[in-house]
Design a protein around this motif. Structure first.
Motif, PDB file in Angstrom:
ATOM      1  N   ALA A   1       2.500  13.380  51.639  1.00  0.00           N
ATOM      2  CA  ALA A   1       1.262  14.035  52.066  1.00  0.00           C
ATOM      3  C   ALA A   1       1.518  15.303  52.868  1.00  0.00           C
ATOM      4  O   ALA A   1       2.594  15.498  53.432  1.00  0.00           O
ATOM      5  N   ASN A   2       0.501  16.150  52.910  1.00  0.00           N
ATOM      6  CA  ASN A   2       0.506  17.357  53.739  1.00  0.00           C
ATOM      7  C   ASN A   2      -0.920  17.611  54.193  1.00  0.00           C
ATOM      8  O   ASN A   2      -1.884  17.122  53.598  1.00  0.00           O
ATOM      9  N   TRP A   3      -1.060  18.382  55.278  1.00  0.00           N
ATOM     10  CA  TRP A   3      -2.388  18.786  55.743  1.00  0.00           C
ATOM     11  C   TRP A   3      -2.855  19.976  54.914  1.00  0.00           C
ATOM     12  O   TRP A   3      -2.147  20.965  54.779  1.00  0.00           O
TER      13      TRP A   3
ATOM     14  N   LEU B   1      -0.092   5.066  53.596  1.00  0.00           N
ATOM     15  CA  LEU B   1      -1.341   5.810  53.519  1.00  0.00           C
ATOM     16  C   LEU B   1      -1.430   6.809  54.665  1.00  0.00           C
ATOM     17  O   LEU B   1      -0.923   6.568  55.761  1.00  0.00           O
ATOM     18  N   SER B   2      -2.092   7.926  54.418  1.00  0.00           N
ATOM     19  CA  SER B   2      -2.414   8.862  55.491  1.00  0.00           C
ATOM     20  C   SER B   2      -3.606   8.336  56.280  1.00  0.00           C
ATOM     21  O   SER B   2      -4.480   7.648  55.738  1.00  0.00           O
ATOM     22  N   THR B   3      -3.640   8.653  57.575  1.00  0.00           N
ATOM     23  CA  THR B   3      -4.780   8.280  58.409  1.00  0.00           C
ATOM     24  C   THR B   3      -5.554   9.530  58.809  1.00  0.00           C
ATOM     25  O   THR B   3      -5.024  10.642  58.812  1.00  0.00           O
TER      26      THR B   3
ATOM     27  N   THR C   1     -17.164  31.215  60.480  1.00  0.00           N
ATOM     28  CA  THR C   1     -16.720  30.375  59.367  1.00  0.00           C
ATOM     29  C   THR C   1     -16.357  28.987  59.877  1.00  0.00           C
ATOM     30  O   THR C   1     -15.771  28.839  60.952  1.00  0.00           O
ATOM     31  N   THR C   2     -16.698  27.953  59.097  1.00  0.00           N
ATOM     32  CA  THR C   2     -16.293  26.585  59.397  1.00  0.00           C
ATOM     33  C   THR C   2     -15.070  26.236  58.560  1.00  0.00           C
ATOM     34  O   THR C   2     -15.058  26.456  57.343  1.00  0.00           O
ATOM     35  N   TYR C   3     -14.041  25.689  59.210  1.00  0.00           N
ATOM     36  CA  TYR C   3     -12.797  25.294  58.554  1.00  0.00           C
ATOM     37  C   TYR C   3     -12.678  23.772  58.544  1.00  0.00           C
ATOM     38  O   TYR C   3     -13.077  23.099  59.505  1.00  0.00           O
ATOM     39  N   PHE C   4     -12.118  23.244  57.447  1.00  0.00           N
ATOM     40  CA  PHE C   4     -11.941  21.810  57.255  1.00  0.00           C
ATOM     41  C   PHE C   4     -10.465  21.510  56.997  1.00  0.00           C
ATOM     42  O   PHE C   4      -9.755  22.318  56.403  1.00  0.00           O
ATOM     43  N   VAL C   5     -10.014  20.317  57.422  1.00  0.00           N
ATOM     44  CA  VAL C   5      -8.643  19.898  57.126  1.00  0.00           C
ATOM     45  C   VAL C   5      -8.620  18.401  56.831  1.00  0.00           C
ATOM     46  O   VAL C   5      -9.404  17.625  57.406  1.00  0.00           O
ATOM     47  N   ARG C   6      -7.737  18.013  55.906  1.00  0.00           N
ATOM     48  CA  ARG C   6      -7.518  16.602  55.607  1.00  0.00           C
ATOM     49  C   ARG C   6      -6.094  16.430  55.121  1.00  0.00           C
ATOM     50  O   ARG C   6      -5.436  17.394  54.701  1.00  0.00           O
ATOM     51  N   ALA C   7      -5.602  15.197  55.150  1.00  0.00           N
ATOM     52  CA  ALA C   7      -4.293  14.864  54.592  1.00  0.00           C
ATOM     53  C   ALA C   7      -4.463  14.515  53.122  1.00  0.00           C
ATOM     54  O   ALA C   7      -5.376  13.766  52.760  1.00  0.00           O
ATOM     55  N   GLU C   8      -3.581  15.057  52.271  1.00  0.00           N
ATOM     56  CA  GLU C   8      -3.592  14.744  50.841  1.00  0.00           C
ATOM     57  C   GLU C   8      -2.192  14.315  50.445  1.00  0.00           C
ATOM     58  O   GLU C   8      -1.224  15.044  50.681  1.00  0.00           O
ATOM     59  N   GLY C   9      -2.072  13.108  49.858  1.00  0.00           N
ATOM     60  CA  GLY C   9      -0.754  12.583  49.535  1.00  0.00           C
ATOM     61  C   GLY C   9      -0.716  11.752  48.281  1.00  0.00           C
ATOM     62  O   GLY C   9      -1.665  11.758  47.479  1.00  0.00           O
ATOM     63  N   SER C  10       0.383  11.024  48.107  1.00  0.00           N
ATOM     64  CA  SER C  10       0.611  10.246  46.884  1.00  0.00           C
ATOM     65  C   SER C  10      -0.416   9.139  46.704  1.00  0.00           C
ATOM     66  O   SER C  10      -0.801   8.816  45.581  1.00  0.00           O
ATOM     67  N   CYS C  11      -0.844   8.523  47.807  1.00  0.00           N
ATOM     68  CA  CYS C  11      -1.709   7.346  47.709  1.00  0.00           C
ATOM     69  C   CYS C  11      -3.165   7.604  48.051  1.00  0.00           C
ATOM     70  O   CYS C  11      -4.041   6.899  47.554  1.00  0.00           O
TER      71      CYS C  11
END
Length: 250
Positions: free
Chosen positions: A133-135, A100-102, A161-171
């Protein structure tokens, strides 16, 4: 004349080893299940399929043509037929468990306040990428308008501008973190004066907008001191007014 005696001898059958094991899902995500099923082989007299983990005849996990497992780490499973006459050899399968990504902890900007037309680099801090996963970066909201992928991106917004980031992956998708990039406008300076025609040696008061800038003579017979232009000879005097507002110069 003699009589006959008869006896029936029952011959038990041997089991035949399975050829392989199938899995409904492999690899799996933590917490998910997969069903393991025997492929090939046959059961002899009094036999059943017996399942193990760790090793053949290791830790028993079930009996029958199939079992459901949900390993938390990658695990190898074994199955063999055990009956009245024989025990077959084992076949095995390894079920791989994805990670899992954290959640990231924050975003760092090389500069969080920029002038219109400039750029800044945003970088993810903390967190780990799971399997596949990738950011992923967004504006508007987490999962909103995509603006890039990777551990860092370069942005050049025209407004704050407000920027957001998250990890998105297989699980899984991790939680989001955000940062605001503030955009200051570049001032548009202008010059007003108390007159346009001067005689040699005359003085002219200058006013710049917005206030607080600096006048300079770019060409022509004149000089500026304390926002006062003094003609030093005949000809055309060209002026420049430069002002810095909120860190941006125009």
């Amino acid at each position: 004349m003699t009589t006959c005696a008869t006896v029936t001898v029952n011959v038990n059958s041997n089991s035949v080893a399975a050829t392989s094991i199938s899995a409904t899902v492999n690899p799996i995500c933590p917490g998910d299940n997969t069903t393991l099923s025997v492929v090939g082989g046959s059961l002899g007299t009094g036999a059943n399929w017996e399942w193990y983990s760790t090793s053949c005849a290791g830790t028993a996990i079930g009996s029958g043509n199939s079992v459901v497992v949900n390993p938390s780490v990658s695990t190898t499973y074994f199955v063999r037929a055990e009956g009245t006459c024989n025990t077959t050899s084992c076949v095995s399968i390894t079920i791989n468990t994805n990670t899992l990504s954290t959640d990231p902890t924050s975003i760092t900007a090389t500069t969080s306040t920029i002038c219109d037309g400039a750029s800044t680099t945003l970088m993810v801090n903390g967190g780990t990428l799971g399997t596949g996963a990738n950011w992923e970066w967004y504006t508007g909201s987490c999962g909103g308008t995509s603006v890039g992928s990777g551990a860092s991106i370069s942005v050049s917004p025209s407004t704050s501008t407000t920027y957001f980031v998250r990890a998105e992956g297989s699980c899984n998708n991790s939680g989001c973190v955000s940062v605001m990039v503030t955009v200051n406008p570049i001032p548009t300076p202008s010059i007003t004066s108390s007159g346009a025609d001067l005689c040699d040696g005359d003085m002219l008061n200058l006013t710049g907008t917005p206030a607080g800038g600096t006048f300079s003579v770019t060409s022509g017979p004149g000089s500026v001191v304390a926002n006062v232009l003094t003609a030093t000879g005949p000809g055309t005097i060209n002026l420049e007014y430069s002002v810095t507002t909120m860190g941006c110069t125009g």
